[in-house]
Structure formats: structure tokens, C-alpha cells
Design an enzyme around this catalytic site. Structure first.
Site, short mmCIF file in Angstrom:
data_model
loop_
_atom_site.label_atom_id
_atom_site.label_comp_id
_atom_site.label_asym_id
_atom_site.label_seq_id
_atom_site.Cartn_x
_atom_site.Cartn_y
_atom_site.Cartn_z
CB SER A 93 -0.95 -0.03 1.19
OG SER A 93 -1.80 1.07 1.16
CG HIS A 94 0.20 3.54 3.35
ND1 HIS A 94 -0.69 2.48 3.41
CD2 HIS A 94 0.68 3.69 4.60
CE1 HIS A 94 -0.74 2.03 4.65
NE2 HIS A 94 0.07 2.75 5.39
CG ASP A 143 -2.74 4.06 -1.22
OD1 ASP A 143 -3.44 3.95 -2.24
OD2 ASP A 143 -2.75 3.21 -0.30
CG ASP A 175 -2.82 -0.22 -2.29
OD1 ASP A 175 -2.66 0.90 -1.80
OD2 ASP A 175 -3.55 -1.08 -1.78
CG ASP A 182 -6.11 0.97 -0.87
OD1 ASP A 182 -5.17 1.79 -0.83
OD2 ASP A 182 -6.14 -0.08 -0.20
NE ARG A 183 -3.95 4.10 3.27
CZ ARG A 183 -3.43 4.24 4.46
NH1 ARG A 183 -2.90 5.39 4.83
NH2 ARG A 183 -3.40 3.23 5.29
CE LYS A 213 -7.55 1.99 2.32
NZ LYS A 213 -7.34 0.71 3.01
C1 VG1 Z 1 -3.82 1.40 8.35
C2 VG1 Z 1 -5.02 2.30 8.50
C3 VG1 Z 1 -6.29 1.54 8.20
C4 VG1 Z 1 -6.19 0.94 6.79
C5 VG1 Z 1 -4.95 0.11 6.68
C6 VG1 Z 1 -4.75 -0.42 5.27
O1 VG1 Z 1 -3.88 0.35 9.29
O2 VG1 Z 1 -5.06 2.85 9.80
O3 VG1 Z 1 -7.39 2.41 8.32
O4 VG1 Z 1 -7.32 0.15 6.51
O5 VG1 Z 1 -3.81 0.87 7.03
O6 VG1 Z 1 -4.72 0.61 4.36
P1 VG1 Z 1 -3.03 0.36 10.65
O7 VG1 Z 1 -3.27 -0.95 11.30
O8 VG1 Z 1 -1.61 0.62 10.27
O9 VG1 Z 1 -3.56 1.51 11.45
V1 VG1 Z 1 -3.93 0.42 2.89
O10 VG1 Z 1 -4.17 1.70 1.98
O11 VG1 Z 1 -2.64 -0.25 3.41
O12 VG1 Z 1 -4.58 -0.96 2.16
CO CO Z 2 -3.49 1.39 0.10
#
Ligand code: VG1
Ligand code: CO
Length: 559
Positions: free
Chosen positions: A113-114, A279, A281, A283-284, A380
Site C-alpha cells: 500500500s502506502h 497511495d 496501490d 485505494d486511498r 476502498k
Molecule cells: C492502516 C489504516 C487503516 C487501513 C490500513 C490499510 O492500518 O489505519 O485504516 O485500513 O492501514 O490501508 P493500521 O493498522 O496501520 O492503522 V492500505 O491503503 O494499506 O490498504
Molecule cells: Co493502500
């Protein structure tokens, strides 16, 4: 057994526990012998031997090697069909859409992801089920159990080499590997969800310009095809639109800190009426208005909820219900009350929304971490959020700032702030959480003896805040009744203000503490957020003793 298939003996790894959103580790961890193969074998066994899977990801460093290994282990495990996008590049929302429209048994999504990428960065593998959403805890727990006991995995005698650079079908033992265009299916879905003619007219207006920043992540090709080629936005509306394995050395997280390039450009050029970043991937999303007016994720969700009638998809279906994760600001709850629908409060992570959507209980949801989406898919969706905002702007003729401020006038304003303390020492954070849990969520001293909550009734900030309730958030899924406990320590005050502390489940080294505070006002609508929340932040520090435990008195990222 097929004579092409061999059992390769392996040592189990004890750290393959999926977190909030899949297994995320440093690239070097995934590069260990059999690490990827073991995890894929565990997925296939835990997910009861799927036959048809979608495989792709955000294109980060190590993706192609991983896809080669995945094809091998899947083919050896009698997966009959794998659909892979060209070059393995598939945004997380597009993967969800593809699993759903092809009626696949699931998908293996390669993303962290990010989190930064590259040889020194992170890699990740996540399993999604046939509804297109992240596997629920019942499956991820099982994957972990299987991974710890694994002694062998299946492999083809001759490890396959597959070509990912163009569309077409290749046969790998008994498995058909179909390489497809990554964007087409998602574009079709977006055409059904939004009124593209209306959006085209928005881009034709003389006074409308937007700037989108995919942060060198996966959204580039989707943004180019949809925003530029389909909707007519000029080429210059995109920056950082080529997916790079290391995201150009950047941290592909769309917030005010890491998406500063977008923020600076939107601030400098007042002709730009709308800014958006995505982000790694896809989704954000982060939404900006003219002059880089920042829309908090909680407000973004609430404004969209109040304007669903401006989105084609919702014009032909009822709003069944809404949802947000526990730490997300309650702004959307106020819209739900007005629409007379329920607003569900789930733990952090998109996987908890799936059951609600599949059962028709909810159709729009979001998280404070820049995640917004609807039941068009089960992830998302950053580009969806962008198109949703554009649709609301096109339909109302209002600016981002007008939409948000009018929303505050109507519903009041939820002030929200999140402090992240990244890469703290894990042991110290554990101690902090244990002590805090003792204070906020005291276990009952014995059967029949009431729990004691020492902070309840206490006054803070000269009586401005009185503690109403403390605890550790627990969620009972209304559909399958599964229970997820210890999802965040909280203090709730009598005026509705909240403090929440939890440990991140997506980091790859050390521990990240997230501190969330929120408060609400009907009268004071234009205060500076951190100023408004100053007292609460101080209270949070003093109750949690975070600075003493972690040695940090400043967060690494503020949202
Ligand atoms: C974080 C965010 C959560 C989100 C997750 C995956 O998790 O707080 O809201 O769903 O990342 O997002 P954590 O456990 O680090 O707080 V992504 O864009 O990685 O798929
Ligand atoms: Co993401």
C-alpha cells in the site's frame, strides 16, 4: 500426483501473520528462501483450494519475482486459471472489481500500500476472497496457523517462465495464465457508476482545472485512461503518473506530509480547483480544494454521504446504511441520522466492511486513514472517491470549500486529528498499551464483581471534559456474529469527544502508535483543528504517558 509436481520440503516461518491488510515486511524478508512459496501454500490451504484466482499488485520492487513464484505454486496446487494484468500491475480496487466481474474464487494482491518500496522498502501479499474483499479474520488466522506448521510446498518440476509484457494466454502445466489489460474492466465499472458525460462537461468549463498525483504508484495508468483519455482532462492534470518500483524514492501515502508536491502546486496555482492524491496501490485518496483547502477524510466521507443523490450509481438504489471504522470521526453518523439509516462502527481495516455490504446493510463507508468507498466493490477506492467528488461538484456547481463549509453549517463540525509515532521500540509500546489497558479497560476482579473504571467521572481541562466511558473497542459482526476484541483503547467524554490509542497493524519494523482525538462543535466552525483539539491532545498524552513510554513528544506524521 501429477508427475510435473514435486513437494519441496521447507522450514516454516513464524512471522507470517497477516496484519490489518495482509502480510507486510521488508523486501529482504520476502527474499528469504521459500518465504513467498510458503505463504502462498498456506493461503491455498487455508482458503480451501481456490481454482480461479486474480494475481497482481501495485508494481513495487520484487513484484515480478513474486508473481513467478505464485504462478508456480498455484499451478502445482491445481489452480486452473490465473488472471494476471500486463506487467502484474493492478490497483487494489481494480483487483476487487476484477475478482467480482470474472467471478473468480479470490485474488492474491501484491502490495504494501502506502509503505515505501524498493530493495530497502516494503513488500506485501494479501488474499482477497470471492466477494472481492480482503479475507476475513477467520481466514487470515487460518493462513497464519497453516504457515507455522508447513513442512513442504508444492512446486512444478520445471519452474515456469511467464511473459507479462502483453495480453494473451499461456499454459503452465494444467493452469491457464491469462494476461489482461489492467484498466479496461475497472473503466467499464466506473462508466456504470458515474455519469461520464456530466464529468466531461465539468472538464470543458473554462474555470475548471484539476491536479491529480498518483505518487508514482499504480493509479497513473488508470488516471491517464479515465481522467485524461475518457473525461478530457488535459495531460498536465497529472503528476507522478508513471508507476515506479520504488515510487521514485517517495513515500506513496496521500497526506499533507508526504503529498507535499501536490499541496504546494495547488497552493501556488489558484486556477486549480480540485487536487487529489492516491497511495501506492490506489485505494486511498486525499482531497484538496482551491488554495489547497484540506478536506479531512472524515469530512470527505460525510460530505459524500450527504450528496449520494449526485452520483449516478446511487440514483437507482436506496441508501441502505453507512459505516466507518471506530477511530474515524463521527461526522458521517450525523448524516446517517438525517437519512434515517444505521451507521455501523467497525474495527480498523476494510475487511470488516465486507459482510455488511454483502448482506445489503450498508453501501458507503470510510476510514480516517484516507479511505473511502462504496459497495460497487469490496475495497476502498481512491479514483472512485475522486470521481465522486467531481460528480458532486459538477452537479452542484459548488467548490470543494463551499461544499465542506455548507456541510459544517448544516451538521456542525467534527474536529479530528491523528498523531502517528512511527517506528517506536516495540517492547516499550507493548508496556504502554498494557498499562493503559489496565487503566481504561480493567478486567473484572472476579465473577459477579463489577468492573471498576478509575477514570470515569474524572474532569479534565478545568472541567471542560468529563470522562463518560473507557474501554477497549470490541466488535461483534452483525452478520456472522464473529467477535473481534482489543481493537483500540478509548476514552469517551460526556460531550462526545474521544481519545483512541492503538498500535498499527501495517508497519514492517518496530511499532507505530496511532493516537486519534476528536471533538464536535455546532457553533465554532472555523477554528484551526489542532488548536481546537489542544486540550484533548494534552489529556491524551497525560493519560497514556506516551512521551514517557516511547521517548517521543512529537509525532512523525500529523493528519
Ligand atoms: C492502516 C489504516 C487503516 C487501513 C490500513 C490499510 O492500518 O489505519 O485504516 O485500513 O492501514 O490501508 P493500521 O493498522 O496501520 O492503522 V492500505 O491503503 O494499506 O490498504
Ligand atoms: Co493502500
Amino acid at each position: 500426483m501429477d508427475s510435473n509436481v514435486i513437494e519441496v520440503s521447507t522450514q516454516p516461518y513464524d512471522d507470517q501473520k497477516p496484519g490489518t491488510s495482509g502480510l507486510r515486511k521488508r523486501v529482504a524478508v520476502f527474499q528469504q528462501a521459500n518465504y513467498v512459496e510458503n505463504f502462498i501454500q498456506a493461503i491455498l490451504e487455508a482458503a480451501q483450494r481456490p481454482r480461479f484466482l486474480v494475481v497482481g499488485g501495485d508494481g513495487r520492487y520484487y513484484s515480478e519475482e513474486a508473481i513467478g513464484k505464485i504462478v508456480n505454486v498455484c499451478a502445482a496446487n491445481q489452480v486452473q486459471k490465473l488472471v494476471v494484468p500486463v506487467n502484474g500491475i493492478l490497483s487494489t480496487p481494480a483487483a476487487s472489481a476484477l475478482i467480482r466481474s470474472l467471478k473468480a474464487d479470490g485474488g492474491i494482491i501484491l502490495t504494501a500500500s502506502h509503505n515505501p518500496g524498493g530493495p530497502e522498502g516494503d513488500f506485501g501479499i494479501k488474499y482477497n476472497t470471492s466477494n472481492g474483499g480482503p479475507a476475513p479474520e477467520s481466514i487470515t488466522n487460518k493462513i497464519y496457523q497453516v504457515s507455522k506448521q508447513l513442512t513442504s510446498y508444492k512446486s512444478l518440476l520445471k519452474r515456469p517462465k511467464i511473459e507479462l509484457d502483453r495480453e494473451g494466454t499461456q499454459q503452465v502445466a494444467q493452469c491457464q495464465v491469462v494476461v489482461v489489460d489492467p484498466v479496461e474492466n475497472y473503466l467499464e465499472l466506473m462508466r456504470e457508476v458515474f455519469d461520464f458525460d456530466q464529468l466531461r462537461r465539468l472538464f470543458q468549463r473554462d474555470n475548471f482545472q484539476m491536479l491529480a498525483d498518483p505518487m508514482n504508484g499504480v493509479v497513473g495508468p488508470y488516471a491517464k485512461r479515465i481522467l485524461v483519455d475518457e473525461l478530457g482532462a488535459p495531460e498536465g492534470s497529472l503528476i507522478n503518473a508513471t508507476p515506479l518500483g520504488d515510487f521514485g524514492g517517495k513515500h506513496p501515502d496521500p497526506n499533507l506530509t508526504y503529498a507535499s508536491e501536490l499541496v504546494d502546486q495547488v497552493k501556488a496555482n489558484t486556477a486549480i480547483k480540485f487536487g487529489v492524491a492516491f497511495d501506492g496501490d490506489g485505494d486511498r485518496n486525499m482531497i484538496l480544494g482551491e488554495g489547497a483547502f484540506f478536506v479531512t477524510p472524515g469530512d470527505s466521507l460525510a460530505v459524500l454521504a450527504a450528496n449520494l443523490d449526485k452520483i449516478k450509481y446511487f440514483q437507482s438504489r436506496p441508501v441502505t446504511g453507512l459505516a466507518r471504522s471506530f477511530p474515524t470521526s463521527p461526522a458521517i453518523d450525523r448524516v446517517a441520522a438525517e437519512l434515517q439509516v444505521k451507521c455501523y462502527e467497525t474495527p480498523t481495516g476494510w475487511k470488516f466492511f465486507g459482510n455488511l455490504m454483502d448482506s445489503g446493510l450498508m453501501c458507503l463507508c470510510g476510514e480516517e486513514s484516507f479511505g473511502t468507498g462504496s459497495d460497487h466493490i469490496r475495497e476502498k477506492d481512491g479514483l472512485w472517491a475522486c470521481l465522486a467528488w467531481l460528480s458532486v461538484m459538477a452537479s452542484t456547481g459548488k467548490t470543494v470549500k463551499q461544499l465542506v463549509e455548507e456541510h459544517w453549517h448544516r451538521f456542525g463540525r467534527d474536529y479530528f486529528c491523528r498523531y502517528d509515532f512511527e517506528e517506536c521500540e516495540a517492547d516499550k509500546c507493548q508496556v504502554m498499551m498494557r498499562e493503559l489497558e489496565r487503566l481504561l479497560a480493567v478486567e473484572s476482579p472476579g465473577v459477579g464483581v463489577a468492573k471498576v473504571f478509575p477514570l470515569v467521572g474524572k474532569l479534565y481541562a478545568q472541567g471542560k471534559y468529563e470522562v463518560q466511558e473507557t474501554g477497549n473497542f470490541e466488535y461483534v459482526d452483525p452478520v456472522d456474529k464473529s467477535v473481534s476484541s482489543k481493537q483500540g483503547l478509548f476514552v469517551r467524554f460526556t460531550n462526545g469527544a474521544r481519545i483512541i490509542v492503538r498500535l498499527s497493524g501495517t508497519g514492517s519494523s518496530g511499532a507505530t502508535v496511532r493516537l486519534y482525538v476528536s471533538d464536535y462543535s455546532q457553533k465554532e466552525l472555523f477554528a484551526e483543528s489542532r488548536e481546537y483539539l489542544k486540550d484533548l491532545l494534552e489529556i491524551a498524552y497525560s493519560i497514556s504517558k506516551l512521551p514517557q513510554h516511547t521517548g517521543r513528544d512529537q509525532p512523525t506524521v500529523i493528519t
